[in-house]
Design an enzyme around this catalytic site. Structure first.
Site, PDB file in Angstrom:
ATOM      1  N   CYS A   2       0.860  -1.167   0.000  1.00  0.00           N
ATOM      2  CA  CYS A   2       0.000   0.000   0.000  1.00  0.00           C
ATOM      3  C   CYS A   2       0.904   1.226   0.000  1.00  0.00           C
ATOM      4  O   CYS A   2       2.117   1.107   0.096  1.00  0.00           O
ATOM      5  CB  CYS A   2      -0.856   0.001   1.251  1.00  0.00           C
ATOM      6  SG  CYS A   2      -1.668  -1.570   1.536  1.00  0.00           S
ATOM      7  N   ARG A  27       2.075   0.815  -6.121  1.00  0.00           N
ATOM      8  CA  ARG A  27       2.345  -0.085  -4.997  1.00  0.00           C
ATOM      9  C   ARG A  27       1.097  -0.859  -4.576  1.00  0.00           C
ATOM     10  O   ARG A  27       1.205  -1.856  -3.864  1.00  0.00           O
ATOM     11  CB  ARG A  27       2.841   0.717  -3.803  1.00  0.00           C
ATOM     12  CG  ARG A  27       4.056   1.553  -4.109  1.00  0.00           C
ATOM     13  CD  ARG A  27       4.445   2.326  -2.894  1.00  0.00           C
ATOM     14  NE  ARG A  27       4.851   1.420  -1.842  1.00  0.00           N
ATOM     15  CZ  ARG A  27       6.093   1.057  -1.620  1.00  0.00           C
ATOM     16  NH1 ARG A  27       7.059   1.532  -2.362  1.00  0.00           N
ATOM     17  NH2 ARG A  27       6.392   0.229  -0.651  1.00  0.00           N
ATOM     18  N   TRP A  75      -3.940  -1.981  -1.062  1.00  0.00           N
ATOM     19  CA  TRP A  75      -3.959  -3.274  -1.747  1.00  0.00           C
ATOM     20  C   TRP A  75      -4.409  -4.249  -0.673  1.00  0.00           C
ATOM     21  O   TRP A  75      -3.671  -4.534   0.255  1.00  0.00           O
ATOM     22  CB  TRP A  75      -2.551  -3.581  -2.245  1.00  0.00           C
ATOM     23  CG  TRP A  75      -2.442  -4.673  -3.259  1.00  0.00           C
ATOM     24  CD1 TRP A  75      -2.559  -4.542  -4.616  1.00  0.00           C
ATOM     25  CD2 TRP A  75      -2.129  -6.048  -3.025  1.00  0.00           C
ATOM     26  NE1 TRP A  75      -2.350  -5.752  -5.225  1.00  0.00           N
ATOM     27  CE2 TRP A  75      -2.091  -6.700  -4.276  1.00  0.00           C
ATOM     28  CE3 TRP A  75      -1.895  -6.814  -1.887  1.00  0.00           C
ATOM     29  CZ2 TRP A  75      -1.814  -8.055  -4.417  1.00  0.00           C
ATOM     30  CZ3 TRP A  75      -1.625  -8.171  -2.021  1.00  0.00           C
ATOM     31  CH2 TRP A  75      -1.589  -8.772  -3.286  1.00  0.00           C
ATOM     32  N   ASN A 101       0.386   0.793   6.581  1.00  0.00           N
ATOM     33  CA  ASN A 101       0.905  -0.257   5.697  1.00  0.00           C
ATOM     34  C   ASN A 101       1.416  -1.372   6.598  1.00  0.00           C
ATOM     35  O   ASN A 101       2.089  -1.088   7.586  1.00  0.00           O
ATOM     36  CB  ASN A 101       2.087   0.249   4.859  1.00  0.00           C
ATOM     37  CG  ASN A 101       1.658   1.214   3.781  1.00  0.00           C
ATOM     38  OD1 ASN A 101       0.479   1.417   3.563  1.00  0.00           O
ATOM     39  ND2 ASN A 101       2.637   1.792   3.107  1.00  0.00           N
ATOM     40  N   GLY A 102       1.161  -2.613   6.212  1.00  0.00           N
ATOM     41  CA  GLY A 102       1.645  -3.733   7.027  1.00  0.00           C
ATOM     42  C   GLY A 102       0.480  -4.569   7.523  1.00  0.00           C
ATOM     43  O   GLY A 102      -0.657  -4.414   7.052  1.00  0.00           O
ATOM     44  N   GLU A 482      12.083 -16.333 -16.587  1.00  0.00           N
ATOM     45  CA  GLU A 482      11.745 -14.917 -16.462  1.00  0.00           C
ATOM     46  C   GLU A 482      10.802 -14.484 -17.594  1.00  0.00           C
ATOM     47  O   GLU A 482       9.839 -13.751 -17.360  1.00  0.00           O
ATOM     48  CB  GLU A 482      13.036 -14.079 -16.444  1.00  0.00           C
ATOM     49  CG  GLU A 482      12.844 -12.587 -16.470  1.00  0.00           C
ATOM     50  CD  GLU A 482      11.975 -12.016 -15.350  1.00  0.00           C
ATOM     51  OE1 GLU A 482      11.672 -12.734 -14.377  1.00  0.00           O
ATOM     52  OE2 GLU A 482      11.554 -10.847 -15.473  1.00  0.00           O
ATOM     53  N   LYS A 486       7.093 -12.940 -17.136  1.00  0.00           N
ATOM     54  CA  LYS A 486       6.732 -11.632 -17.699  1.00  0.00           C
ATOM     55  C   LYS A 486       5.450 -11.745 -18.496  1.00  0.00           C
ATOM     56  O   LYS A 486       4.551 -10.941 -18.360  1.00  0.00           O
ATOM     57  CB  LYS A 486       7.887 -11.150 -18.580  1.00  0.00           C
ATOM     58  CG  LYS A 486       8.188  -9.710 -18.547  1.00  0.00           C
ATOM     59  CD  LYS A 486       9.047  -9.248 -17.405  1.00  0.00           C
ATOM     60  CE  LYS A 486       8.496  -9.553 -16.046  1.00  0.00           C
ATOM     61  NZ  LYS A 486       9.428  -9.357 -14.979  1.00  0.00           N
ATOM     62  N   GLU A 489       2.383 -12.412 -16.201  1.00  0.00           N
ATOM     63  CA  GLU A 489       2.027 -11.282 -15.338  1.00  0.00           C
ATOM     64  C   GLU A 489       1.211 -10.223 -16.071  1.00  0.00           C
ATOM     65  O   GLU A 489       0.284  -9.660 -15.501  1.00  0.00           O
ATOM     66  CB  GLU A 489       3.303 -10.580 -14.824  1.00  0.00           C
ATOM     67  CG  GLU A 489       3.996 -11.275 -13.680  1.00  0.00           C
ATOM     68  CD  GLU A 489       5.162 -10.449 -13.169  1.00  0.00           C
ATOM     69  OE1 GLU A 489       5.175 -10.093 -11.991  1.00  0.00           O
ATOM     70  OE2 GLU A 489       6.082 -10.159 -13.957  1.00  0.00           O
ATOM     71  N   HIS A 505      10.787 -35.637 -20.533  1.00  0.00           N
ATOM     72  CA  HIS A 505      10.387 -36.233 -19.252  1.00  0.00           C
ATOM     73  C   HIS A 505       8.969 -35.821 -18.853  1.00  0.00           C
ATOM     74  O   HIS A 505       8.576 -36.002 -17.704  1.00  0.00           O
ATOM     75  CB  HIS A 505      11.391 -35.854 -18.162  1.00  0.00           C
ATOM     76  CG  HIS A 505      12.780 -36.344 -18.452  1.00  0.00           C
ATOM     77  ND1 HIS A 505      13.086 -37.675 -18.456  1.00  0.00           N
ATOM     78  CD2 HIS A 505      13.898 -35.691 -18.810  1.00  0.00           C
ATOM     79  CE1 HIS A 505      14.364 -37.827 -18.786  1.00  0.00           C
ATOM     80  NE2 HIS A 505      14.884 -36.636 -19.007  1.00  0.00           N
ATOM     81  N   LYS A 600       3.600  -3.657  -6.707  1.00  0.00           N
ATOM     82  CA  LYS A 600       5.027  -3.519  -6.990  1.00  0.00           C
ATOM     83  C   LYS A 600       5.905  -4.103  -5.885  1.00  0.00           C
ATOM     84  O   LYS A 600       6.870  -4.790  -6.157  1.00  0.00           O
ATOM     85  CB  LYS A 600       5.364  -2.043  -7.212  1.00  0.00           C
ATOM     86  CG  LYS A 600       6.818  -1.775  -7.586  1.00  0.00           C
ATOM     87  CD  LYS A 600       7.135  -2.352  -8.945  1.00  0.00           C
ATOM     88  CE  LYS A 600       8.571  -2.156  -9.362  1.00  0.00           C
ATOM     89  NZ  LYS A 600       8.914  -3.015 -10.508  1.00  0.00           N
TER      90      LYS A 600
HETATM   91  O1  M6R Z   1      11.285  -5.892  -5.102  1.00  0.00           O
HETATM   92  P1  M6R Z   1      11.673  -7.329  -5.326  1.00  0.00           P
HETATM   93  O2  M6R Z   1      12.694  -7.498  -6.393  1.00  0.00           O
HETATM   94  O3  M6R Z   1      12.100  -8.000  -4.049  1.00  0.00           O
HETATM   95  O4  M6R Z   1      10.348  -8.038  -5.790  1.00  0.00           O
HETATM   96  C1  M6R Z   1      10.295  -9.428  -5.933  1.00  0.00           C
HETATM   97  C2  M6R Z   1       9.076  -9.862  -6.716  1.00  0.00           C
HETATM   98  O5  M6R Z   1       7.907  -9.558  -6.016  1.00  0.00           O
HETATM   99  C3  M6R Z   1       9.024  -9.185  -8.093  1.00  0.00           C
HETATM  100  O6  M6R Z   1      10.179  -9.440  -8.822  1.00  0.00           O
HETATM  101  C4  M6R Z   1       7.811  -9.688  -8.893  1.00  0.00           C
HETATM  102  O7  M6R Z   1       7.995 -11.011  -9.280  1.00  0.00           O
HETATM  103  C5  M6R Z   1       7.554  -8.765 -10.077  1.00  0.00           C
HETATM  104  N1  M6R Z   1       6.149  -8.642 -10.301  1.00  0.00           N
HETATM  105  C6  M6R Z   1       8.255  -9.208 -11.325  1.00  0.00           C
HETATM  106  O8  M6R Z   1       7.853  -8.611 -12.490  1.00  0.00           O
END
Ligand code: M6R
Length: 605
Positions: A2, A27, A75, A101-102, A482, A486, A489, A505, A600
């Protein structure tokens, strides 16, 4: 996840806070709210709305004047996104407002206790507990009321509190969730992220866990939750306000992909030592004798940072000949790992705030391990908790999905690998070879970006896929992981990543014309093995897009990328796949910078 922003000064606070919220929206973004002091003594004015900051903005009345205020973008964790669950949370008399936040771990217990005392809760949130604790405190000062409340709660918090009986101040507190003070001229700000501050000031104070602060228009003071004064000296934020703008791009993701040549140049700058063909990393706090004593390297991160760590482990093992591996930090924490004094632990995080990574670092430190951080955000919690580390200098990354930070993190690992390697077994010639390869990266990345139009055409084809397979071998496998993350996501297309060697396999059973495969096929010692995998897929009528150093005849399409040193190829091979994911999601009309269900930085478990 948040975002918090607050202001005390002379300006009309609502527009300033709304602009701050918009900067924090990346965020977390399922609801938002704002409280300002009312000219009518003894009350606060509040507006909240489910949805985006623009939905909140639409609800803020024209007459909403005030010069002190706090605001929040949420969030959801406790309670669904709704107007009532949005922050701030007020007590029934509209005197106390809290943004948080938290997570309050003992919220259920405290709620039951307060309800037994007759308190009626308006929301389902854990945060409202804090509001009632403050409102019911008999202490004389706001600081003391907040101190009593934070002592009663277990869990993590970054909070900002306003009180209608103490209109000259905002009181804030931090435990495990960032709180940053912005020090202005006759005005003070507070936020959970510098993004919301730097349009107004670049002088900041980052609170430590267990610290609180009182902000008045012309003064601030920091102290611990036990009341001991702490010395906080403002620091200057390196990042410019303009680096948070879209800079003429349609999305932050596109801007951040395009920035990679400059970002990579930045992570290299000032670190290469041509005399000894090595790399200097100022903040490592690891002398050569200690570096020689390392027997293993264990890298911990989440999501994209974990994938960067997988490539990093390969680089370190290959160049420094130290056994190295990477593991999701979220898993590591819960399996009671053996913590070995001769192992160097490396925590990787763009934000430097990810709770699972931070908790792993804290557990490791508690057990006496040496932990380095590979982090983007300077002064973030993980950077501060680590014994030393490497900043990746990618600049602010606003899009929820990580692109330039991934690339810069891998480059930072290559620098670390050369550094450790040259202290151990990497020859002068190999050191020079890798350094020359690193220097070529910015221009080679630009060359790939210049081919964007071709990738866009391919993406139009892939936007029709229901599911996709990504494969690679050894160095290529984390690239496949990765790229698949991407794509899923931001496009929400289901994607799987497998080592190419594992196809037969099991996953080969999935191959058919409607399941395209993206194959990482570098010109290295595994080229023929990779080509064999393409044959296997083609024999099952699978469609193939290869990312390679030359046309692959078994592939339906090949994206040809420039060749670098074998060790550094993964850095380049990931870039066209960022563009592929981007254009696929664009063709599908997705909200690229703010994909559904994601935030984020994940500052909760
Ligand atoms: O801020 P961080 O690199 O620790 O974040 C880790 C993951 O939450 C972050 O990489 C997440 O997988 C992203 N959405 C990747 O695009």
């Amino acid at each position: 996840m948040c975002g918090i922003v607050g202001y005390i000064g002379k300006r009309d606070v609502a527009p300033l806070l709304l602009e701050g919220l918009a900067r924090l929206e990346y965020r977390g973004y399922d609801s938002a709210g704002i409280v300002v002091n009312s000219p009518k003594a003894g009350a606060l004015k509040m507006v909240k709305a489910k949805g985006r900051v623009r939905d909140l903005e639409a609800r803020v009345p024209k007459r909403f004047a005030g010069t002190t205020g706090i605001a929040h973008t949420r969030w959801a964790t406790h309670g669904a996104p709704s107007d009532v669950n949005s922050h701030p949370h007020l007590d029934p008399e509209n005197k106390v407002a809290v943004v948080h936040n938290g997570i309050v771990d003992n919220a259920a217990e405290l709620r039951a206790k307060l309800e037994a005392e007759g308190v009626v809760f308006a929301s389902e949130t854990d945060t409202e507990v804090i509001t009632h604790l403050i409102a019911r405190s008999q202490a004389d000062t706001l600081e003391e009321k907040v101190r009593e409340a934070v002592k009663a709660i277990d869990g993590t918090y970054g909070i900002a509190v306003m009180h209608a009986d103490f209109t000259d101040r905002i009181v804030v507190a931090r435990n495990g969730s960032p709180v940053i003070l912005g020090i202005g001229e006759k005005e003070m700000l507070v936020a959970s992220d510098v993004a919301a501050l730097i349009a107004h000031t670049r002088q900041v104070v980052t609170l430590n866990d267990g610290e609180m602060a009182t902000l008045k228009a012309d003064d601030f003071r920091t102290y611990t939750t036990s009341g001991t004064t702490t010395n906080a000296t403002p620091e200057t934020v390196e990042w410019e306000a303009a680096s948070y703008d879209m800079g003429g791009h349609d999305t932050y993701m596109h801007k951040e992909i395009s920035e990679q040549p400059d970002a990579v140049d930045r992570v290299l700058r000032g670190r290469i030592d041509d005399r000894f063909n090595t790399v200097h990393l100022g903040g490592l706090n690891l002398d050569p004798r200690e570096a020689r004593g390392i027997r293993r390297v264990k890298i911990l991160g989440c999501g994209t940072s974990y994938h960067a760590g997988l490539i990093g482990a390969g680089l370190i093992e290959g160049m420094a000949r130290i056994p190295a591996d990477a593991e999701p930090a979220s898993e590591f924490r819960y399996r009671n790992p053996v913590v070995d004094p001769d192992t160097l632990y490396i925590a990787v995080s763009q934000s430097g705030e990810t709770y699972d990574v931070l908790a792993a670092v804290q557990e490791l430190k508690r057990k006496g391990a040496r932990v380095l951080g590979v982090v983007n955000v300077v002064g973030s919690a993980i950077a501060r908790e680590a014994d030393g580390g490497v900043y990746v200098h990618a600049g602010p990354e606003v899009c929820v999905v990580s692109t330039k930070c991934f690339t810069n993190t891998v480059v930072a690992f290559a620098l670390l690998a050369v550094h450790l390697g040259r202290i151990r077994d990497l020859s002068v010639t190999d050191g020079k070879r890798i350094i020359e390869g690193l220097r070529k990266l910015p221009a080679q990345i630009q060359e790939i970006l210049d081919g964007e139009e071709d990738i866009k055409k391919l993406a139009a084809e892939f936007a029709e896929a229901k599911s996709m397979m990504f494969i690679g071998r050894v160095r290529g496998y984390p690239v496949a992981l990765e790229a698949s993350l991407k794509l899923k996501e931001i496009s929400y297309i289901h994607a799987e990543a497998y080592p190419a060697s594992e196809l037969k396999h099991g996953p080969l059973a999935l191959i058919e014309p409607s399941l395209p495969t993206v194959a990482i096929v570098p010109d290295d010692d595994l080229l023929e093995k990779n080509r064999a995998a393409l044959e296997e897929i083609k024999a099952r009528s699978g469609r193939i897009l290869a990312v390679a150093h030359r046309e692959q005849e078994k592939a339906d399409h090949t994206i040809v990328v420039p060749k670098n040193e074998d060790e550094l190829d993964p850095i380049l091979m990931g870039i066209p796949l960022q563009l592929l994911a981007y254009h696929t999601a664009l063709a599908m009309g997705r909200d690229i910078d703010k994909p559904r269900n994601l935030a984020k930085s994940v500052t909760v478990e």
